[in-house]
Design a protein around this motif. Structure first.
Motif, PDB file in Angstrom:
ATOM      1  N   ASP A   1      43.896  34.233  36.266  1.00 15.04           N
ATOM      2  CA  ASP A   1      44.609  34.348  37.531  1.00 15.04           C
ATOM      3  C   ASP A   1      45.770  35.314  37.351  1.00 15.04           C
ATOM      4  N   SER A   2      45.426  36.601  37.347  1.00 17.22           N
ATOM      5  CA  SER A   2      46.410  37.653  37.093  1.00 17.22           C
ATOM      6  C   SER A   2      46.041  38.861  37.941  1.00 17.22           C
ATOM      7  N   ALA A   3      47.024  39.630  38.345  1.00 20.59           N
ATOM      8  CA  ALA A   3      46.774  40.827  39.151  1.00 20.59           C
ATOM      9  C   ALA A   3      45.951  41.875  38.403  1.00 20.59           C
ATOM     10  N   SER A   4      45.857  41.767  37.076  1.00 18.40           N
ATOM     11  CA  SER A   4      45.058  42.732  36.324  1.00 18.40           C
ATOM     12  C   SER A   4      43.563  42.384  36.341  1.00 18.40           C
ATOM     13  N   TYR A   5      43.198  41.229  36.896  1.00 21.37           N
ATOM     14  CA  TYR A   5      41.802  40.842  37.060  1.00 21.37           C
ATOM     15  C   TYR A   5      41.478  40.864  38.545  1.00 21.37           C
ATOM     16  N   GLY A   6      40.313  41.365  38.889  1.00 17.66           N
ATOM     17  CA  GLY A   6      39.953  41.485  40.302  1.00 17.66           C
ATOM     18  C   GLY A   6      38.905  40.489  40.739  1.00 17.66           C
ATOM     19  N   THR A   7      38.773  40.369  42.043  1.00 24.10           N
ATOM     20  CA  THR A   7      37.639  39.667  42.621  1.00 24.10           C
ATOM     21  C   THR A   7      36.730  40.738  43.205  1.00 24.10           C
ATOM     22  N   VAL A   8      35.427  40.582  43.030  1.00 26.37           N
ATOM     23  CA  VAL A   8      34.468  41.614  43.412  1.00 26.37           C
ATOM     24  C   VAL A   8      33.282  40.998  44.143  1.00 26.37           C
ATOM     25  N   PRO A   9      32.576  41.779  44.965  1.00 25.51           N
ATOM     26  CA  PRO A   9      31.376  41.298  45.636  1.00 25.51           C
ATOM     27  C   PRO A   9      30.105  41.798  44.952  1.00 25.51           C
ATOM     28  N   SER A  10      29.015  41.144  45.250  1.00 27.04           N
ATOM     29  CA  SER A  10      27.671  41.626  44.932  1.00 27.04           C
ATOM     30  C   SER A  10      26.916  41.677  46.255  1.00 27.04           C
TER      31      SER A  10
END
Length: 170
Positions: A152-161
């Motif tokens: 849970d950090s701004a350096s990790y993203g959430t992405v779609p498939s």
């Protein structure tokens, strides 16, 4: 100046025209530890009822990682219950649409993508379902739409498939 002359050919043919488009985008996450069976990736299937003589252009992208470095992941595209767009049978190798071996720790995420023109075989009144299925070959946790650690950090993203099918007049 010179003059140009020639004939412009026109056609009323519908060959190559896009007849319909269906698409699904998965923004939530999915995990599996299944290593012996390919399992449906929930939320990544789309149905279409194509004309008997058309083709289906299938396009898709998967974002994935695995919980352990050096782990192999295999993915297949299915039309109904049949794996399509997979490699030839060769000895003991898994027949997949694409495969990956993760080799890093932390936030490493991979992308697999697909463009496939399918001859569906439907009769014009039957729906055809395309879907992604996956296997975590080494039995660790295969993760779709999330990084290895999913911190849970701004350096990790959430992405779609996603998975998109387009009916093309043949």
């Amino acid at each position: 100046p010179g003059t140009a002359s020639g004939t412009i050919l026109t056609s009323n043919s519908s060959v190559g025209k896009i007849l319909q488009v269906k698409s699904v985008t998965k923004t939530d996450t999915f995990t599996t530890t299944s290593s012996s069976n390919y399992v449906d990736i929930t939320g990544l299937s789309v149905s279409i009822t194509p004309a008997a003589n058309s083709k289906i252009l299938v396009m898709g992208s998967l974002q994935f990682s695995n919980s352990v470095a050096g782990t192999r992941n295999h993915f297949r595209l299915y039309r109904d219950s049949n794996a399509i767009a997979i490699g030839d049978a060769r000895s003991n190798r898994a027949r997949s649409t694409f495969t990956s071996e993760t080799n890093g720790a932390g936030g490493e995420m991979r992308t697999g993508s697909l463009f496939h023109l399918d001859t569906h075989g439907a009769d014009g009144s039957t729906a055809v379902t395309y879907k992604w299925r996956a296997a975590a070959i080494d039995g660790n946790v295969l993760q779709v739409n999330m990084s290895v650690s999913d911190s849970d950090s701004a350096s990790y993203g959430t992405v779609p498939s996603f998975l998109t099918v387009m009916e093309v007049a043949a």
